[in-house]
Design an enzyme around this catalytic site. Sequence first.
Site, PDB file in Angstrom:
ATOM      1  N   HIS A 100       0.901  -1.156   0.000  1.00 28.25           N
ATOM      2  CA  HIS A 100       0.000   0.000   0.000  1.00 28.25           C
ATOM      3  C   HIS A 100       0.939   1.205   0.000  1.00 28.25           C
ATOM      4  O   HIS A 100       2.020   1.154   0.601  1.00 28.25           O
ATOM      5  CB  HIS A 100      -0.817   0.125   1.282  1.00 28.25           C
ATOM      6  CG  HIS A 100      -1.758  -1.002   1.574  1.00 28.25           C
ATOM      7  ND1 HIS A 100      -1.354  -2.141   2.214  1.00 28.25           N
ATOM      8  CD2 HIS A 100      -3.088  -1.139   1.341  1.00 28.25           C
ATOM      9  CE1 HIS A 100      -2.404  -2.937   2.361  1.00 28.25           C
ATOM     10  NE2 HIS A 100      -3.465  -2.368   1.852  1.00 28.25           N
ATOM     11  N   ASP A 103       2.324   1.965   3.359  1.00 28.70           N
ATOM     12  CA  ASP A 103       3.279   1.022   3.963  1.00 28.70           C
ATOM     13  C   ASP A 103       4.707   1.461   3.679  1.00 28.70           C
ATOM     14  O   ASP A 103       5.587   1.344   4.531  1.00 28.70           O
ATOM     15  CB  ASP A 103       3.170  -0.389   3.357  1.00 28.70           C
ATOM     16  CG  ASP A 103       1.779  -0.958   3.373  1.00 28.70           C
ATOM     17  OD1 ASP A 103       1.025  -0.602   4.277  1.00 28.70           O
ATOM     18  OD2 ASP A 103       1.478  -1.775   2.479  1.00 28.70           O
TER      19      ASP A 103
END
Length: 437
Positions: A100, A103
Amino acid sequence: MAFFPDVPTIPFEGPDSTNPLAFRHYDAAAVVEGKTMAEHLRFAVAYWHTFRGTGADPFGPGCAVRPWEDGSHSLAMDLKRVDVAFEFMGKLGVPYYCWHDRDISDEGANLAETNKRLDTVVAKLKEKQAETGIKLLWGTANLFSHPRFVHGASTSCNADAFAFAAAQVKKAIECTKELGGVNYVFWGGREGYHTLNNTDLRREFDHLAKFLHLAVDYKKTIGFTGQFLIEPKPKEPTTHQYDSDCAACMAFLKTYGLDQDFKFNVETNHATLAGHTMAHELTYASSYGMLGSIDANRGDELIGWDTDQFPTNLYQTAQVMLAVLNQGGLGSGGLNFDAKLRRESFEPIDLFYAHIGGMDAFAHGLKIAAAMRADGVVKGMLTKRYASWDAGVGAEIEAGTADFATLEKYMLAKGDITPNTSGRQELLENIVNRYLR
Ligand code: XLS
Ligand code: NI
Ligand code: NI
């Protein structure tokens, strides 16, 4: 600097090995049905669980020991973590990873700063990919953690949340393209509702469809050629998630004219939460040419949430690989370990044990599935079971040359149906068990 100094590159040692840091079944170069195991399995590490997971659960904070983390949310930490990730993935021997946006890079003070920071991390990821040969299976945007998405993203009652999500997904697709990602995933995050009392369901579905159409348009504008994937999930965090299962997603995509632009990323634990087996979800998706990729994990039969455990169940991995082999592979998709360690497994070495176990369970499952296909027993029984459709009245019905009048005439002449034969469920289950070794 080595972050896992005691771990060597994980070797393949064969089924009899008792070395916990070796593969017993995953032999990347071994050929099964004309392709290498690496080509069949296309394993990916999930950046969020493996490098951002802390082990937190609803009853307590994380207690994972990660000596390289300094506790900050600095850019320097994001960059250092990239080194950790590539050392880990290199030693494990996985060809792909997934992320993501949040992240890999935390947010800055505003969207412009957030994007600038993301670009810096993406540049480093690009360098490490070139250095190691590890590739991006898919990128996605986190549209569910930040409080601005409390009511959802594209289905929020707040139009600004839709706009922010659009800006974020635009950027995430650009970053995925920059890193040569071969898919892009849309998981519904908080797209759903807790109570219909405050929800205009039809309006929210329309907004979700609008959002995805805009994403398809933008994909074409920038020439991103990766596959768009929707990841169904029935509940959690909301009570009812709009992308509840493959069949519901199919109906949604067809209703809004999006079915040509998406396939599914099917996750084992989401199938379980939907009250389906993973085999059901895979078979449904695959039957309609919609199985694009897999989030490989498992749930717990006794716990009712997305426990995201590492897959170890051979019966299940064999079923998954059977579905994959039966459709001739996953194309650009792969097996992404959307799985996390239990809170109690807090040492860095546990990350290796978990992934090695998951990779071996799937390599073993691949061998079992290939053996079943080679013998053709199960498929043979299926062909036999449907034989009445291959000729005579069955073939006429399928070809569209029969109607109610001709079928009545046929049955009046025949008097009653050809006797049914047994479904042989127990025998088939026994046959499947023969291969589980
Ligand atoms: C959550 C989902 C998530 C997606 C990526 O349950 O599985 O991890 O895979 O957003
Ligand atoms: Ni997932
Ligand atoms: Ni999940």
